[in-house]
Scaffold this active site. Structure first.
Site, PDB file in Angstrom:
ATOM      1  CB  SER A 144      38.906  40.627  39.797  1.00  0.00           C
ATOM      2  OG  SER A 144      39.571  41.448  38.784  1.00  0.00           O
ATOM      3  CE1 TYR A 157      35.185  37.803  37.430  1.00  0.00           C
ATOM      4  CE2 TYR A 157      36.806  39.699  36.950  1.00  0.00           C
ATOM      5  CZ  TYR A 157      36.664  38.507  37.384  1.00  0.00           C
ATOM      6  OH  TYR A 157      37.272  37.751  38.282  1.00  0.00           O
TER       7      TYR A 157
END
Length: 252
Positions: A144, A157
Site C-alpha cells: 500500500s 497498517y
C-alpha cells in the site's frame, strides 16, 4: 502477455477488488487460478464468472492467517492443476482503532500485524517450498502507499506494509538463484468495492487532487501490473516495489 498460458497459481484474497480483477486477467491470459477469500462465496462467484467466460478457476474459502488453510489452498491448486507457478498474497484490513502510536490498543496493533504481515509470511512458507521443488515461481505481495506515505492517522497498517517490503526482498535475495522471483505491487487510491463502501466523497476528491492523473485507480490497473509481474515477461524483475498510483506519489 508472454508466459502465463498454461500456468497455474493462487490469489489469496481474490474474492473482490484487486484480487478478483487480477484473477480475471490471469485467466484471460490463459492461466488457471485458485481464488481464496475469507468470504468463500465471493471467491466462488469470481471463479464462476471466470469459468463462464471459458477460463479455469476454482474458489476456496480461505483464512489467510491460518497456516493449515493456506496449505490446503496450495494443495488444491496442485491437486486441480498440477503445479504452482505463482502466488499472489493480497490481504488487507484490520484498520479499525488503528489511529495513533501513543494510544493504539496493543491488541489492535497485533491484529493488524497478523493480517497484513504475518499472513504473508504464512503464504510464503506454504508456496515457496513447492516452487523450489518445481524449479521456480513468482511470489507477488500487495502492499500500500501507506507504507511510505507518513500517515498521521494510522500506525499499525503502515508498519505492517513496510514489513511486507522487507519480507519480499528477503525472498528475492535468498531464493533468487533457485528460480524464485518476488515483488511487491503498491496501489494508490483504487476504487474497489470496499473503497466505495467505506470512503467518503471528500476523501476521494482529496486523493484525486494529489494524483497526476485525471482519474482514481481501477482494480484492472493493478491487475495488469500484477499479471505482468507473474508472467515470463517479467523474468528479470525481482526484489522490487512497483507503485501503481496515478502519480499520487512519485518515487524511485
Amino acid at each position: 502477455m508472454r508466459g502465463l498460458n498454461g500456468k497455474a497459481g493462487v490469489i489469496a484474497g481474490g474474492g473482490r477488488g484487486i484480487g478478483a480483477a487480477t484473477a480475471t486477467r490471469l485467466a484471460e491470459e490463459g492461466a488457471a487460478v485458485v481464488i481464496g477469500d475469507i468470504q468463500g462465496e465471493w471467491a466462488e462467484a469470481t471463479a464462476q464468472r471466470i469459468r463462464d467466460a471459458g477460463g479455469k478457476a476454482t474458489g476456496f474459502a480461505l483464512d489467510i492467517c491460518d497456516p493449515a488453510s493456506v496449505q490446503a489452498m496450495v494443495k488444491t491448486c496442485l491437486d486441480t492443476y498440477g503445479r504452482l507457478d505463482y502466488f499472489h498474497a493480497n490481504a488487507a484490513g484490520g484498520t479499525q482503532g488503528d489511529i495513533d502510536a501513543l494510544t493504539i490498543d496493543l491488541a489492535v496493533f497485533d491484529r493488524s500485524i497478523e493480517l497484513n504481515l504475518k499472513s504473508y509470511l504464512i503464504c510464503t512458507q506454504a508456496a515457496v517450498p513447492v516452487m523450489l521443488e518445481q524449479g521456480g515461481g513468482a511470489m507477488l505481495y500487495t502492499s500500500s502507499g501507506a507504507a511510505y506515505g507518513g500517515a498521521p492517522w494510522q500506525v499499525a497498517y503502515p508498519v505492517a506494509k513496510n514489513g511486507v517490503h522487507a519480507l519480499m526482498r528477503h525472498v528475492a535475495a535468498r531464493y533468487g538463484k533457485q528460480g524464485i522471483r518476488a515483488n511487491v505491487v503498491c496501489p494508490g487510491l483504487v476504487l474497489t468495492e470496499a473503497a466505495r463502501e467505506h470512503l467518503n466523497d471528500e476523501y476521494m476528491e482529496a486523493g484525486l487532487k494529489r494524483a497526476a492523473s485525471p482519474r482514481l485507480g481501477k482494480p484492472e490497473d493493478l491487475a495488469a501490473m500484477s499479471a505482468f509481474l507473474m508472467s515470463d515477461d517479467a523474468e528479470w524483475i525481482t526484489g522490487q516495489v512497483i507503485s501503481v498510483n496515478g502519480g499520487m506519489a512519485m518515487r524511485d
